[in-house]
Write a protein that holds these residues in place. Structure first.
Motif, PDB file in Angstrom:
ATOM      1  N   LYS A   1       0.819  -1.198   0.000  1.00  0.00           N
ATOM      2  CA  LYS A   1       0.000   0.000   0.000  1.00  0.00           C
ATOM      3  C   LYS A   1       0.859   1.257   0.000  1.00  0.00           C
ATOM      4  N   GLN A   2       1.957   1.227   0.767  1.00  0.00           N
ATOM      5  CA  GLN A   2       2.827   2.393   0.809  1.00  0.00           C
ATOM      6  C   GLN A   2       3.462   2.652  -0.556  1.00  0.00           C
ATOM      7  N   PHE A   3       3.809   1.568  -1.237  1.00  0.00           N
ATOM      8  CA  PHE A   3       4.406   1.698  -2.563  1.00  0.00           C
ATOM      9  C   PHE A   3       3.416   2.356  -3.524  1.00  0.00           C
ATOM     10  N   ASN A   4       2.133   1.994  -3.438  1.00  0.00           N
ATOM     11  CA  ASN A   4       1.110   2.598  -4.287  1.00  0.00           C
ATOM     12  C   ASN A   4       0.983   4.089  -4.018  1.00  0.00           C
ATOM     13  N   VAL A   5       1.114   4.480  -2.767  1.00  0.00           N
ATOM     14  CA  VAL A   5       1.053   5.900  -2.418  1.00  0.00           C
ATOM     15  C   VAL A   5       2.225   6.643  -3.047  1.00  0.00           C
ATOM     16  N   ILE A   6       3.420   6.052  -2.956  1.00  0.00           N
ATOM     17  CA  ILE A   6       4.600   6.680  -3.559  1.00  0.00           C
ATOM     18  C   ILE A   6       4.408   6.850  -5.059  1.00  0.00           C
ATOM     19  N   LEU A   7       3.891   5.824  -5.719  1.00  0.00           N
ATOM     20  CA  LEU A   7       3.638   5.907  -7.166  1.00  0.00           C
ATOM     21  C   LEU A   7       2.621   6.980  -7.488  1.00  0.00           C
ATOM     22  N   ASP A   8       1.585   7.069  -6.687  1.00  0.00           N
ATOM     23  CA  ASP A   8       0.550   8.067  -6.919  1.00  0.00           C
ATOM     24  C   ASP A   8       1.114   9.478  -6.776  1.00  0.00           C
ATOM     25  N   ILE A   9       1.923   9.680  -5.758  1.00  0.00           N
ATOM     26  CA  ILE A   9       2.555  10.988  -5.564  1.00  0.00           C
ATOM     27  C   ILE A   9       3.478  11.305  -6.735  1.00  0.00           C
ATOM     28  N   PHE A  10       4.262  10.320  -7.166  1.00  0.00           N
ATOM     29  CA  PHE A  10       5.167  10.494  -8.294  1.00  0.00           C
ATOM     30  C   PHE A  10       4.393  10.897  -9.551  1.00  0.00           C
ATOM     31  N   TYR A  11       3.298  10.197  -9.817  1.00  0.00           N
ATOM     32  CA  TYR A  11       2.466  10.479 -10.987  1.00  0.00           C
ATOM     33  C   TYR A  11       1.908  11.900 -10.936  1.00  0.00           C
TER      34      TYR A  11
ATOM     35  N   TRP B   1      19.971   6.382  -3.338  1.00  0.00           N
ATOM     36  CA  TRP B   1      20.025   5.107  -4.062  1.00  0.00           C
ATOM     37  C   TRP B   1      18.737   4.316  -3.821  1.00  0.00           C
ATOM     38  N   ILE B   2      18.313   4.245  -2.573  1.00  0.00           N
ATOM     39  CA  ILE B   2      17.076   3.530  -2.250  1.00  0.00           C
ATOM     40  C   ILE B   2      15.885   4.196  -2.935  1.00  0.00           C
ATOM     41  N   GLY B   3      15.800   5.523  -2.830  1.00  0.00           N
ATOM     42  CA  GLY B   3      14.698   6.246  -3.468  1.00  0.00           C
ATOM     43  C   GLY B   3      14.682   6.056  -4.976  1.00  0.00           C
ATOM     44  N   GLY B   4      15.852   6.144  -5.591  1.00  0.00           N
ATOM     45  CA  GLY B   4      15.947   5.946  -7.042  1.00  0.00           C
ATOM     46  C   GLY B   4      15.561   4.546  -7.463  1.00  0.00           C
ATOM     47  N   THR B   5      15.958   3.571  -6.655  1.00  0.00           N
ATOM     48  CA  THR B   5      15.602   2.186  -6.965  1.00  0.00           C
ATOM     49  C   THR B   5      14.099   1.977  -6.859  1.00  0.00           C
ATOM     50  N   LEU B   6      13.495   2.523  -5.811  1.00  0.00           N
ATOM     51  CA  LEU B   6      12.033   2.404  -5.669  1.00  0.00           C
ATOM     52  C   LEU B   6      11.309   3.080  -6.824  1.00  0.00           C
ATOM     53  N   ASP B   7      11.813   4.232  -7.255  1.00  0.00           N
ATOM     54  CA  ASP B   7      11.230   4.895  -8.421  1.00  0.00           C
ATOM     55  C   ASP B   7      11.316   3.994  -9.651  1.00  0.00           C
ATOM     56  N   GLY B   8      12.492   3.413  -9.866  1.00  0.00           N
ATOM     57  CA  GLY B   8      12.691   2.536 -11.021  1.00  0.00           C
ATOM     58  C   GLY B   8      11.823   1.298 -10.965  1.00  0.00           C
ATOM     59  N   ILE B   9      11.713   0.703  -9.778  1.00  0.00           N
ATOM     60  CA  ILE B   9      10.848  -0.468  -9.630  1.00  0.00           C
ATOM     61  C   ILE B   9       9.403  -0.081  -9.931  1.00  0.00           C
ATOM     62  N   GLY B  10       9.002   1.074  -9.457  1.00  0.00           N
ATOM     63  CA  GLY B  10       7.636   1.544  -9.715  1.00  0.00           C
ATOM     64  C   GLY B  10       7.361   1.738 -11.192  1.00  0.00           C
ATOM     65  N   ILE B  11       8.296   2.331 -11.896  1.00  0.00           N
ATOM     66  CA  ILE B  11       8.124   2.542 -13.335  1.00  0.00           C
ATOM     67  C   ILE B  11       8.047   1.205 -14.066  1.00  0.00           C
ATOM     68  N   GLN B  12       8.932   0.271 -13.710  1.00  0.00           N
ATOM     69  CA  GLN B  12       8.891  -1.046 -14.341  1.00  0.00           C
ATOM     70  C   GLN B  12       7.574  -1.754 -14.059  1.00  0.00           C
ATOM     71  N   LEU B  13       7.096  -1.613 -12.855  1.00  0.00           N
ATOM     72  CA  LEU B  13       5.818  -2.231 -12.491  1.00  0.00           C
ATOM     73  C   LEU B  13       4.684  -1.661 -13.339  1.00  0.00           C
ATOM     74  N   LEU B  14       4.720  -0.361 -13.552  1.00  0.00           N
ATOM     75  CA  LEU B  14       3.686   0.267 -14.388  1.00  0.00           C
ATOM     76  C   LEU B  14       3.755  -0.208 -15.839  1.00  0.00           C
TER      77      LEU B  14
END
Length: 96
Positions: A1-11, A57-70
């Protein structure tokens, strides 16, 4: 759920709906860096690493994982990717 929030904020940040995105990201990096410093002082994490660099590095990786997931919804194995990242992160940070 937290990951979805991060993606939503990013979007919403990309769309321009969230003009303070930089402040949120900076706060997030500072929060992680503070946690890393705390663990360094307790001898859990190596002292020879830069906490802000690792937090980025952690933030960038989470961003990249989120983009790949999308982009690869059907063929993306989130558990495998995140597990691999966590193993690498732990190996790098661990104070031996």
């Amino acid at each position: 759920k937290q990951f979805n929030v991060i993606l939503d904020i990013f979007y919403h940040g990309i769309k321009g709906d969230f003009p303070r995105m930089e402040d949120v990201y900076t706060d997030y990096i500072n929060y992680l860096a503070d946690k890393i410093r705390k663990d360094q002082s307790e001898g859990i994490i190596r002292r020879d690493i830069d906490p802000k660099a690792v937090a980025s590095w952690i933030g960038g990786t989470l961003d990249g994982i989120g983009i790949q997931l999308l982009l690869k919804k059907d063929k993306y194995q989130v558990k495998d990717i995140t597990s691999s990242f966590m193993q690498a992160l732990e190996a790098y940070l661990q104070n031996k």
